[in-house]
Design a protein around this motif. Structure first.
Motif, PDB file in Angstrom:
ATOM      1  N   HIS A 141       0.855  -1.194   0.000  1.00 22.67           N
ATOM      2  CA  HIS A 141       0.000   0.000   0.000  1.00 22.67           C
ATOM      3  C   HIS A 141       0.889   1.241   0.000  1.00 22.67           C
ATOM      4  O   HIS A 141       2.084   1.169   0.250  1.00 22.67           O
ATOM      5  N   ILE A 142       0.269   2.392  -0.267  1.00 25.53           N
ATOM      6  CA  ILE A 142       1.003   3.658  -0.214  1.00 25.53           C
ATOM      7  C   ILE A 142       1.196   4.035   1.262  1.00 25.53           C
ATOM      8  O   ILE A 142       0.257   3.905   2.063  1.00 25.53           O
ATOM      9  N   ALA A 143       2.402   4.500   1.610  1.00 20.27           N
ATOM     10  CA  ALA A 143       2.642   4.973   2.980  1.00 20.27           C
ATOM     11  C   ALA A 143       1.637   6.074   3.292  1.00 20.27           C
ATOM     12  O   ALA A 143       1.461   7.010   2.503  1.00 20.27           O
ATOM     13  N   PHE A 144       0.967   5.964   4.455  1.00 24.86           N
ATOM     14  CA  PHE A 144      -0.137   6.889   4.738  1.00 24.86           C
ATOM     15  C   PHE A 144       0.354   8.346   4.807  1.00 24.86           C
ATOM     16  O   PHE A 144      -0.406   9.264   4.551  1.00 24.86           O
ATOM     17  N   ASP A 145       1.609   8.560   5.196  1.00 24.53           N
ATOM     18  CA  ASP A 145       2.134   9.928   5.326  1.00 24.53           C
ATOM     19  C   ASP A 145       2.876  10.387   4.075  1.00 24.53           C
ATOM     20  O   ASP A 145       3.605  11.393   4.112  1.00 24.53           O
ATOM     21  N   ALA A 146       2.681   9.697   2.960  1.00 27.36           N
ATOM     22  CA  ALA A 146       3.457   9.998   1.743  1.00 27.36           C
ATOM     23  C   ALA A 146       3.305  11.448   1.297  1.00 27.36           C
ATOM     24  O   ALA A 146       4.293  12.132   1.004  1.00 27.36           O
ATOM     25  N   GLN A 147       2.065  11.923   1.266  1.00 24.87           N
ATOM     26  CA  GLN A 147       1.819  13.269   0.755  1.00 24.87           C
ATOM     27  C   GLN A 147       2.490  14.328   1.646  1.00 24.87           C
ATOM     28  O   GLN A 147       3.162  15.242   1.158  1.00 24.87           O
ATOM     29  N   ARG A 148       2.317  14.189   2.951  1.00 29.07           N
ATOM     30  CA  ARG A 148       2.894  15.188   3.882  1.00 29.07           C
ATOM     31  C   ARG A 148       4.414  15.155   3.823  1.00 29.07           C
ATOM     32  O   ARG A 148       5.080  16.189   3.857  1.00 29.07           O
ATOM     33  N   ILE A 149       4.976  13.968   3.735  1.00 28.13           N
ATOM     34  CA  ILE A 149       6.441  13.865   3.670  1.00 28.13           C
ATOM     35  C   ILE A 149       6.951  14.442   2.355  1.00 28.13           C
ATOM     36  O   ILE A 149       7.955  15.165   2.331  1.00 28.13           O
ATOM     37  N   ALA A 150       6.240  14.187   1.267  1.00 26.69           N
ATOM     38  CA  ALA A 150       6.663  14.738  -0.032  1.00 26.69           C
ATOM     39  C   ALA A 150       6.618  16.262   0.010  1.00 26.69           C
ATOM     40  O   ALA A 150       7.535  16.934  -0.491  1.00 26.69           O
ATOM     41  N   GLU A 151       5.575  16.820   0.612  1.00 24.78           N
ATOM     42  CA  GLU A 151       5.474  18.286   0.694  1.00 24.78           C
ATOM     43  C   GLU A 151       6.597  18.845   1.557  1.00 24.78           C
ATOM     44  O   GLU A 151       7.213  19.864   1.235  1.00 24.78           O
ATOM     45  N   TYR A 152       6.865  18.166   2.667  1.00 21.53           N
ATOM     46  CA  TYR A 152       7.930  18.628   3.567  1.00 21.53           C
ATOM     47  C   TYR A 152       9.285  18.599   2.842  1.00 21.53           C
ATOM     48  O   TYR A 152      10.074  19.538   2.930  1.00 21.53           O
ATOM     49  N   CYS A 153       9.547  17.523   2.123  1.00 19.94           N
ATOM     50  CA  CYS A 153      10.834  17.389   1.423  1.00 19.94           C
ATOM     51  C   CYS A 153      10.963  18.447   0.323  1.00 19.94           C
ATOM     52  O   CYS A 153      12.031  19.046   0.155  1.00 19.94           O
ATOM     53  N   ALA A 154       9.883  18.678  -0.401  1.00 20.82           N
ATOM     54  CA  ALA A 154       9.937  19.693  -1.467  1.00 20.82           C
ATOM     55  C   ALA A 154      10.239  21.067  -0.869  1.00 20.82           C
ATOM     56  O   ALA A 154      11.010  21.845  -1.437  1.00 20.82           O
ATOM     57  N   ALA A 155       9.639  21.349   0.294  1.00 26.01           N
ATOM     58  CA  ALA A 155       9.829  22.674   0.915  1.00 26.01           C
ATOM     59  C   ALA A 155      11.213  22.809   1.546  1.00 26.01           C
ATOM     60  O   ALA A 155      11.679  23.930   1.771  1.00 26.01           O
TER      61      ALA A 155
END
Ligand SMILES: Cc1ncc(COP(=O)(O)O)c(C=O)c1O
Length: 347
Positions: A141-155
Motif C-alpha cells: 500500500h502507499i505509505a499513509f504519510d506519503a503526501q505530507r512527507i513529499a510536501e515537507y521534502c519539497a519545501a
C-alpha cells in the motif's frame, strides 16, 4: 491464537505469471533472438513505455533495484551527507545509502501502516538536515504519510526516494507509488507481485533524474560525466517485463477480490486502508501473531540488525505484532472459486 487459515490455493506460493502470457512471451523472446540485439534495444524501450503507461511517470529499466537506488542517491549527491531511512524496511534500503557514501539516520514508523511516520520524520529532518530520504511503501500500500512527507521534502530541499519494492499496483485516489517523491524504485525480484526474476525500474517525473539514471546504468555513456556502472537490463528480461507489466492490473484486481472474498471476513485485525487507496497486496498484513503464515514482513527492524541504540518504539512494536497471511496469484482457479468449492475454507 489464530492460525493463518488461508484458502489452500491462495497459500501456495506462485510467481505472478499468467500462463496466458507464455505464448506471447515466447514470441517476444523469438523477436529478441532474431534481432541480434540482446541489450540496449527496442524491447527495453517497449518495456519502459508500458511501465510509464501504468505508472503515470517515465521509467528507466535496470538490472536491479540497487542500481536504481544508487542512481537516485548519486544524483542527489549524498556522499558525505545524511540520508533518512525508516528502520522498518529491508536492509537493502539503508545499505544502498551506505554504499553511496551517506550516513544513515533511522526514522520510526506508524503502527497503522508500518511505514515511516511524518512526526518522527520531521523531528529527524530538523535534527540531522538530510540531503535525501527514503519513503518505503511497506507491504503493497502507499505509505499513509506519503503526501505530507513529499510536501515537507519539497519545501526543505530534501531529495525524496520512494522505495517501491513492494508497491506494484498501489495507488491512492488514482495516484501511483513512485509519483510522490523525486524518484521511485521498483524491484522485479522473483517473489514480487510481478517479476522478471531479477530487475528493477526507476520512475521519475524529473527529466534530469531520468537522464542521470540512463547514464548511471551504462557507465556514464555517452558523455561519461556520470560515474555509473553496469545496471543495464537485457532485452530478454525486458520481454518478460513487458508481459508482466501488461498483466499487472489484472493480478492486482485478482488479489484484491480474493482478499475481499476469503481473507477479510476471517481477519478483522487486518491492516485497514484509508478511503481511495488500493493496495497491490504484496503482503496481506494482520495485527495478530499467526502460527502458520508467511511470517513477518520483517522480523527485525534495521536499526536492531545494525546494532543501533536509537529509540524507535513503533518499529520494535510492529516487528512483534503483525503477521502476513499468504495470498498468491492463481488465475487458473479464479479469485472467487476456492471457497465455493470448499464451502468452508480450511484452517
Ligand atoms: C523494501 C525493499 N527494498 C529493496 C529491496 C531490494 O530489491 P532486490 O531484491 O530486487 O534488490 C527489497 C527486496 O525485497 C525490499 O523488500
Amino acid at each position: 491464537m489464530t492460525t493463518a487459515s488461508a484458502i489452500p490455493e491462495l497459500a501456495q506460493f506462485t510467481i505472478g505469471f499468467d500462463q496466458r502470457d507464455r505464448a506471447p512471451l515466447h514470441a517476444l523472446i523469438d523477436e529478441v533472438l532474431d534481432s541480434n540485439r540482446w541489450s540496449e534495444a527496442s524491447m527495453t524501450d517497449r518495456f519502459e513505455a508500458a511501465w510509464e503507461g501504468w505508472n503515470q511517470a517515465p521509467a528507466v529499466a535496470l538490472s536491479s533495484w540497487a542500481g536504481g537506488a544508487l542512481a537516485a542517491l548519486h544524483y542527489a549527491g549524498v556522499h558525505g551527507a545524511t540520508v533518512l531511512c525508516p528502520s522498518n524496511t529491508f536492509m537493502a534500503t539503508p545499505l544502498a545509502a551506505i554504499h553511496a557514501g551517506a550516513k544513515v539516520e533511522f526514522v520510526d514508523c506508524n503502527r497503522e501502516d508500518l511505514c515511516i511516520s511524518f512526526a518522527d520524520f520531521e523531528a529527524k529532518a530538523n535534527r540531522h538536515k538530510p540531503r535525501a530520504a527514503f519513503l518505503v511503501h511497506i507491504g503493497g500500500h502507499i505509505a499513509f504519510d506519503a503526501q505530507r512527507i513529499a510536501e515537507y521534502c519539497a519545501a526543505n530541499d530534501i531529495f525524496l526516494i520512494e522505495d517501491c519494492a513492494h508497491a506494484h499496483g498501489a495507488s491512492w485516489n488514482g495516484r501511483k507509488a513512485g509519483t510522490y517523491g523525486d524518484a521511485g524504485i521498483y524491484s522485479l525480484y522473483a517473489t514480487k507481485t510481478i517479476s522478471t526474476g531479477e530487475g528493477g525500474v526507476l520512475v521519475s517525473k524529473r527529466p534530469e533524474v531520468l537522464d542521470h539514471a540512463r547514464a548511471f546504468r551504462n557507465y556514464g555513456k555517452p558523455s561519461f560525466e556520470v560515474q555509473g556502472l553496469n545496471f543495464r537490463m537485457s532485452e530478454l528480461t525486458a520481454a518478460l517485463g513487458l508481459v508482466q507489466i501488461e498483466r499487472l492490473p489484472e493480478i492486482v484486481a485478482w488479489k484484491n477480490e480474493a482478499a475481499r472474498e476469503h481473507l477479510d471476513p476471517r481477519y478483522p485485525s487486518r491492516l485497514e486502508l484509508p478511503g481511495g487507496m488500493v493496495s497491490g497486496l504484496y503482503k496481506y498484513i494482520v495485527f495478530d501473531w499467526l502460527e502458520r503464515s508467511t511470517g513477518r514482513v520483517y522480523d527485525q527492524p534495521c536499526h536492531r540488525i545494525m546494532g543501533s541504540d536509537a529509540e524507535l518504539p513503533n518499529s520494535d512494536w510492529v516487528a512483534r505484532n503483525h503477521s502476513c497471511v499468504p495470498l498468491y496469484y492463481h488465475p487458473e482457479t479464479g479469485p472467487g472459486e476456492p471457497a465455493s468449492r470448499d464451502g468452508e475454507a480450511a484452517s
